[in-house]
Design an enzyme around this catalytic site. Structure first.
Site, mmCIF file in Angstrom:
data_model
loop_
_atom_site.group_PDB
_atom_site.id
_atom_site.type_symbol
_atom_site.label_atom_id
_atom_site.label_comp_id
_atom_site.label_asym_id
_atom_site.label_seq_id
_atom_site.Cartn_x
_atom_site.Cartn_y
_atom_site.Cartn_z
ATOM 1 N N GLU A 85 -6.637 -10.369 6.029
ATOM 2 C CA GLU A 85 -7.837 -10.896 6.671
ATOM 3 C C GLU A 85 -9.069 -10.855 5.775
ATOM 4 O O GLU A 85 -10.116 -11.402 6.133
ATOM 5 C CB GLU A 85 -8.090 -10.126 7.969
ATOM 6 C CG GLU A 85 -7.037 -10.438 9.035
ATOM 7 C CD GLU A 85 -7.209 -9.629 10.309
ATOM 8 O OE1 GLU A 85 -7.919 -8.612 10.274
ATOM 9 O OE2 GLU A 85 -6.630 -10.028 11.329
ATOM 10 N N GLU A 116 12.108 3.174 4.219
ATOM 11 C CA GLU A 116 10.998 4.122 4.157
ATOM 12 C C GLU A 116 11.409 5.455 3.531
ATOM 13 O O GLU A 116 10.561 6.260 3.156
ATOM 14 C CB GLU A 116 10.424 4.369 5.547
ATOM 15 C CG GLU A 116 11.286 5.192 6.466
ATOM 16 C CD GLU A 116 10.541 5.581 7.754
ATOM 17 O OE1 GLU A 116 10.338 6.785 7.949
ATOM 18 O OE2 GLU A 116 10.160 4.678 8.514
#
Length: 305
Positions: A85, A116
């Site tokens: 953004e 992960e």
């Protein structure tokens, strides 16, 4: 070493929601809302370290560095969201703020098994984008122990880069390993262990502050206006006109002409109108003042004197 979830606040069972499955819908959402109210207060306790991180990030931006987020699952997705953004909001190049997630692009939409748990995977990802000592690394992990994140933090420290750790467990391995720990402790989740809830909301609030604060400090905001917004769609084209009008008290027609003359560059159009300058003069002065409108206006005023 066995992973002990009982020691993690984010994995604790919330006494306020033990019987949530017995509530009617209105009672259920009221309980969720009551738990969410605690998040901003938890973040408030971390404002001092958030401010320190913003100063580090803005320093990196002004000295050729980048902001890199690393995380797995929800934490990784939130980093990518915040990074994605920045270009349309602040007119920054896509490579200035980058989000990396364990498992790569596929993990944005669905979980990638065991990604992960691999420390070296993050090191490879950081090497892939040329991470260096000028950059600042923000590790995001609600648990504060995700191996992917810890691998990245260890690599960054080896290079001498600044490190920030965002977690929701106090005294976590991540918090103890970084230069600046940010640990909003939001307590047990409405659904036990579902850290996309309060922990995820806390992370989003902190990430909002990190990028917004650092962008303000490098001149991307004038007053409270996003003066480097990119006109990438019809709504943003109109927003540019509105921003120029609000910043200068000019008419819509004047805003349109100024934006046309400056090639759709909001900040330059504002300086052009406020300083009584030609587009080329405004552009040169802004460049000289590193994009800070207020500093550019001081120069105009001193010349007029």
């Amino acid at each position: 070493m066995e992973l002990n979830l009982k020691q993690m606040v984010t994995e604790s069972r919330n006494k306020n929601t033990m019987n949530i499955d017995l509530l009617n819908t209105m009672e259920m959402v009221r309980v969720i809302n009551d738990e969410d109210k605690k998040v901003a207060l938890a973040v408030e306790k971390e404002l001092e370290n958030i401010a320190k991180a913003i100063d580090k990030i803005s320093y990196a931006f002004l000295n050729g560095g980048r902001l890199i987020y690393i995380g797995a699952g929800t934490s990784g997705r939130l980093g990518i969201l915040d990074a994605s953004e920045c270009p349309p909001t602040f007119g920054t190049p896509a490579e200035l703020v980058v989000g990396l997630i364990a498992g790569g692009k596929n993990a944005i939409l669905r979980a990638v098994e065991n990604a992960e748990d691999n420390k070296e995977l993050c090191v490879d990802d950081l090497k892939g984008i040329g991470f260096n000592s000028k950059d600042i690394l923000v590790g995001i992990a609600a648990s504060g122990r995700t191996p992917y994140v810890m691998g990245g933090i260890e690599y960054a420290k080896e290079l001498g880069a600044a490190t920030v750790g965002l977690s929701c467990n106090p005294s976590s391995i991540l918090a103890e390993s970084v230069d600046i720990p940010i640990s909003p402790v939001v307590g047990g989740e409405v659904v036990t262990g579902s850290s996309r809830l309060k922990a995820g909301t806390a992370q989003k609030l902190v990430l909002n502050m990190l990028t917004t604060g650092s962008m303000i400090k490098i001149g991307k905001v004038y007053g409270n206006l996003m003066v480097d917004v990119e006109p990438t769609n019809e709504k943003l084209v109109e927003r540019q006109k509105k921003i120029v009008m609000e910043a200068t008290d000019c008419t819509r027609e004047e805003a349109i002409y100024a934006l046309r003359d400056t090639g759709g560059h909001c900040k330059t159009a504002i300086l052009m109108i406020l300083g009584g300058l030609e587009a080329e003069e405004a552009e040169m002065l802004l460049s000289e003042k590193k994009g800070f409108i207020r500093e550019a206006l001081k120069t105009v005023k001193s010349v007029l004197k």
